[in-house]
Design a protein around this motif. Structure first.
Motif, PDB file in Angstrom:
ATOM      1  N   GLN A 119      63.054  22.328 -30.814  1.00 52.87           N
ATOM      2  CA  GLN A 119      61.960  22.155 -31.760  1.00 52.87           C
ATOM      3  C   GLN A 119      62.465  22.290 -33.198  1.00 52.87           C
ATOM      4  O   GLN A 119      62.008  21.587 -34.103  1.00 52.87           O
ATOM      5  N   GLY A 120      63.405  23.211 -33.386  1.00 51.43           N
ATOM      6  CA  GLY A 120      63.998  23.405 -34.706  1.00 51.43           C
ATOM      7  C   GLY A 120      64.762  22.174 -35.161  1.00 51.43           C
ATOM      8  O   GLY A 120      64.725  21.803 -36.335  1.00 51.43           O
ATOM      9  N   GLN A 121      65.457  21.531 -34.246  1.00 54.78           N
ATOM     10  CA  GLN A 121      66.195  20.312 -34.570  1.00 54.78           C
ATOM     11  C   GLN A 121      65.236  19.213 -35.020  1.00 54.78           C
ATOM     12  O   GLN A 121      65.476  18.543 -36.023  1.00 54.78           O
ATOM     13  N   GLN A 122      64.144  19.045 -34.300  1.00 52.42           N
ATOM     14  CA  GLN A 122      63.146  18.039 -34.672  1.00 52.42           C
ATOM     15  C   GLN A 122      62.540  18.357 -36.034  1.00 52.42           C
ATOM     16  O   GLN A 122      62.381  17.473 -36.877  1.00 52.42           O
ATOM     17  N   TYR A 123      62.199  19.632 -36.246  1.00 52.42           N
ATOM     18  CA  TYR A 123      61.589  20.021 -37.522  1.00 52.42           C
ATOM     19  C   TYR A 123      62.582  19.857 -38.664  1.00 52.42           C
ATOM     20  O   TYR A 123      62.210  19.395 -39.740  1.00 52.42           O
ATOM     21  N   TYR A 124      63.835  20.201 -38.435  1.00 54.21           N
ATOM     22  CA  TYR A 124      64.866  20.049 -39.464  1.00 54.21           C
ATOM     23  C   TYR A 124      64.974  18.585 -39.893  1.00 54.21           C
ATOM     24  O   TYR A 124      65.016  18.290 -41.092  1.00 54.21           O
ATOM     25  N   GLU A 125      65.013  17.685 -38.939  1.00 54.71           N
ATOM     26  CA  GLU A 125      65.130  16.263 -39.266  1.00 54.71           C
ATOM     27  C   GLU A 125      63.961  15.771 -40.103  1.00 54.71           C
ATOM     28  O   GLU A 125      64.123  15.005 -41.044  1.00 54.71           O
ATOM     29  N   LYS A 126      62.749  16.267 -39.791  1.00 51.43           N
ATOM     30  CA  LYS A 126      61.569  15.899 -40.582  1.00 51.43           C
ATOM     31  C   LYS A 126      61.600  16.552 -41.960  1.00 51.43           C
ATOM     32  O   LYS A 126      61.265  15.922 -42.958  1.00 51.43           O
ATOM     33  N   ALA A 127      62.004  17.822 -42.009  1.00 47.34           N
ATOM     34  CA  ALA A 127      62.011  18.561 -43.269  1.00 47.34           C
ATOM     35  C   ALA A 127      63.021  17.979 -44.256  1.00 47.34           C
ATOM     36  O   ALA A 127      62.755  17.932 -45.465  1.00 47.34           O
ATOM     37  N   VAL A 128      64.149  17.521 -43.764  1.00 48.69           N
ATOM     38  CA  VAL A 128      65.172  16.936 -44.640  1.00 48.69           C
ATOM     39  C   VAL A 128      64.625  15.665 -45.299  1.00 48.69           C
ATOM     40  O   VAL A 128      64.874  15.421 -46.481  1.00 48.69           O
ATOM     41  N   ARG A 129      63.890  14.888 -44.540  1.00 45.48           N
ATOM     42  CA  ARG A 129      63.314  13.652 -45.107  1.00 45.48           C
ATOM     43  C   ARG A 129      62.277  13.956 -46.181  1.00 45.48           C
ATOM     44  O   ARG A 129      62.143  13.222 -47.141  1.00 45.48           O
ATOM     45  N   ILE A 130      61.548  15.028 -45.991  1.00 41.91           N
ATOM     46  CA  ILE A 130      60.510  15.415 -46.967  1.00 41.91           C
ATOM     47  C   ILE A 130      61.193  15.902 -48.217  1.00 41.91           C
ATOM     48  O   ILE A 130      60.871  15.595 -49.315  1.00 41.91           O
TER      49      ILE A 130
END
Length: 72
Positions: free
Chosen positions: A61-72
């Motif tokens: 879940q952290g990996q998925q959130y990290y990928e989204k957070a980096v784009r933001i």
């Protein structure tokens, strides 16, 4: 809690590999960075990081959130 600041702290922890270095780069106390990441996990109702005394690793879940957070 400032969610954007918490996201920034989370991304920095992941990129630097630890809370201490992230706090130095963000110019914040380690306790502040830890509190922000913990608050983010509570808000999302999921664990983002696996913590041990020597390292941190991302949960799936952290990996998925990290990928989204980096784009933001």
């Amino acid at each position: 809690m400032d969610q954007v600041a918490a996201m920034r702290s989370f991304v920095k922890v992941v990129e630097t590999g630890g809370f201490s270095e992230a706090s130095r780069q963000l110019n914040l106390a380690v306790s502040s960075v830890t509190r922000q990441v913990n608050s983010l996990e509570q808000l999302l109702k999921t664990q983002l990081l696996n913590r041990s005394t020597r390292s941190i690793t991302l949960t799936p879940q952290g990996q998925q959130y990290y990928e989204k957070a980096v784009r933001i």
